[in-house]
Design an enzyme around this catalytic site. Structure first.
Site, PDB file in Angstrom:
ATOM      1  N   GLU A 162       0.818  -1.220   0.000  1.00 53.87           N
ATOM      2  CA  GLU A 162       0.000   0.000   0.000  1.00 53.87           C
ATOM      3  C   GLU A 162       0.852   1.270   0.000  1.00 53.87           C
ATOM      4  O   GLU A 162       0.755   2.104   0.922  1.00 53.87           O
ATOM      5  CB  GLU A 162      -0.958   0.004   1.194  1.00 53.87           C
ATOM      6  CG  GLU A 162      -1.919  -1.157   1.211  1.00 53.87           C
ATOM      7  CD  GLU A 162      -2.980  -1.045   2.309  1.00 53.87           C
ATOM      8  OE1 GLU A 162      -2.884  -0.128   3.152  1.00 53.87           O
ATOM      9  OE2 GLU A 162      -3.903  -1.868   2.312  1.00 53.87           O
ATOM     10  N   GLU A 360      -5.198  -8.657   0.604  1.00 56.92           N
ATOM     11  CA  GLU A 360      -5.889  -8.310   1.862  1.00 56.92           C
ATOM     12  C   GLU A 360      -7.347  -8.018   1.548  1.00 56.92           C
ATOM     13  O   GLU A 360      -7.676  -7.430   0.520  1.00 56.92           O
ATOM     14  CB  GLU A 360      -5.309  -7.051   2.525  1.00 56.92           C
ATOM     15  CG  GLU A 360      -3.991  -7.230   3.207  1.00 56.92           C
ATOM     16  CD  GLU A 360      -3.502  -5.923   3.855  1.00 56.92           C
ATOM     17  OE1 GLU A 360      -4.350  -5.109   4.311  1.00 56.92           O
ATOM     18  OE2 GLU A 360      -2.270  -5.719   3.889  1.00 56.92           O
TER      19      GLU A 360
END
Length: 458
Positions: A162, A360
């Site tokens: 991320e 995720e």
């Protein structure tokens, strides 16, 4: 209806070094920030209070096995391996990561290893962090050391987790250290992160390792309020800034021309060197990890921008609350399962259908002990959350999307940045006082799903 998944589908979960291991030799930005502003952290709980993976890695891997994981993603802590970021390698850290990797492989759980998951060594931040190209070079050296130490047994590497989050948190919206609000500095951090990624990919390819290298991006589909051109344009700009600013460089080897033109027109472009373009083109990945939690819904602005306010992405759009949306009230996030399908279709149709997996997806809930029945958390809401997302994922795969697996965030309830332990995400309940681990209902459901490579749903 039965949802069966392709053979060799990756079933597992994800975690990170900083959120699970506990104290380390090298200080990170999180340790530094917590020592100075503990009030910024939920209940004043800092990064030293994690799920003690550093002590309990062997029994935790046994639990992974019990949950029928065939794969597991965690990260290496740069600050643990090289405490000052650039100097000597810490032999204790090498021993620890060797033991973890070897035990995972021994248990037939494929290790997926991330090199950077928000945990900048403080020594590197003190010289400017990602604003400084010297830190880009230091990261490239760190990556090369990891490949040399562990690349014979780790076949799936990820340069960053991320990478947009430290940009947003640290340099735009004041929810990560160094708490800067400055778009041009944010753009520089994002740009240098892409350069660091590309240098790591370059080093990996040069080493002719047996595995593959990728990146993990949190993709948030941007949905316009309506098909009015102003709303559609607003959603497009949000998509450029929050998704395509990393997606295009790592999959296409270049930035979107309209993003560059937009930032140039507002004098917000970072400083570039002539050779950067070649380097970025070298950073194309083998495997994309997709973190999906929520959609982004936007509309055109209906009020003028304050010209004295800092330049922000929100100069171009407003957020929009869709009527009737389904919410996770604890996290304040919309739950929108078809978003996972829309991401895969976009990748298939516009990016050449890259090899990818869901790295995720998860649901954080506060005060989960409310749901204890007979000593176990009955988190049926999490089972429904996962199965609904998997149903849409299954649809994408059945329509030709190249998605190879699904990892849940997370394995054991862990420390979560400024939220600390406010919301719990794990398949396994963690008692903070005793460190006792107890499998939740969702963990049992996931173990059965992974074992059967399928699940049934009405």
């Amino acid at each position: 209806m039965k949802y069966a998944f392709p053979d060799n589908f990756w079933w597992g979960s994800a975690s990170s070094a900083l959120q699970t291991e506990g104290t380390r030799e090298g200080e990170t930005t999180w340790d530094y920030w917590f020592a100075r502003e503990p009030n910024r952290f939920h209940n004043g709980v800092g990064p030293q209070h994690t799920s003690t993976f550093y002590q309990h890695w062997k029994t935790d891997i046994q639990l992974l096995k019990q949950l029928n994981h065939n794969s597991f993603r965690t990260s290496i802590s740069w600050a643990r391996l090289i405490p000052d970021g650039i100097g000597e390698v810490n032999p204790d850290a090498v021993d620890f990561y060797n033991q973890v990797i070897d035990e995972l492989n021994e248990q037939d759980i494929t290790p997926f290893i991330t090199l950077f998951h928000f945990d900048m060594p403080m020594a590197m931040q003190e010289i400017g962090g990602w604003e400084n190209r010297d830190v880009v070079d230091a990261y490239a050296r760190y990556a090369q050391i990891c490949f040399e130490l562990f690349g014979d047994r780790v076949l799936h590497w990820f340069t960053f987790n991320e990478p947009i989050v430290p940009v947003e948190g640290g340099y735009l919206y004041d929810f990560h250290y160094p708490n800067v609000v400055d778009f041009r500095r944010a753009a520089t951090v994002a740009y240098h992160t892409v350069l660091a990624h590309a240098k790591a990919v370059q080093a990996y390819r040069a080493g002719h390792y047996a595995g593959e290298i990728g990146i993990v991006l949190n993709l948030t589909p941007s949905y316009p309020r309506s098909q009015n051109p102003a709303d559609v344009k607003a959603a497009h700009v949000a998509d450029l800034m929050f998704n395509r600013s990393f997606l295009d460089p790592v999959l296409r080897g270049e930035y979107p021309a309209d993003l560059v033109a937009l930032l140039k027109s507002y004098d917000q472009l970072p400083a570039c060197k002539p050779e950067d373009g070649f380097l970025i083109a070298e950073g194309k990945i083998d495997l994309l990890g997709i973190n999906y939690y929520q959609p982004r819904r936007v509309k055109c602005r209906d009020s003028a921008v304050n010209p004295q306010a800092p330049f922000m992405p929100e100069w171009f759009f407003d957020s929009y609350e869709m009527p009737g949306r389904k919410m996770n009230p604890y996290r304040g996030w919309e739950i929108y399962e078809p978003g996972i399908y829309d991401i895969l279709v976009n990748l298939r149709d516009n990016y050449g259908n890259p090899r990818c997996f869901i790295s995720e997806n998860g649901m954080g809930v506060e005060n989960e002990q409310r749901f204890i029945e007979n000593g176990q958390i009955n988190d049926q809401y999490r089972i429904e959350f996962i199965s609904e997302h998997l149903a849409w994922l299954h649809k994408g795969i059945s329509e030709g999307c190249n998605c190879l697996g699904y990892h849940m965030w997370t394995f054991i309830d862990n420390w979560s940045w400024c939220n600390a332990y406010k919301n719990r995400y794990g398949f396994i309940q963690l008692d903070l006082k005793t460190q006792k681990r107890t499998i939740k209902k969702s963990g049992e459901w996931f173990a059965a799903t992974a074992l059967n490579n399928s699940f049934e749903k009405e």
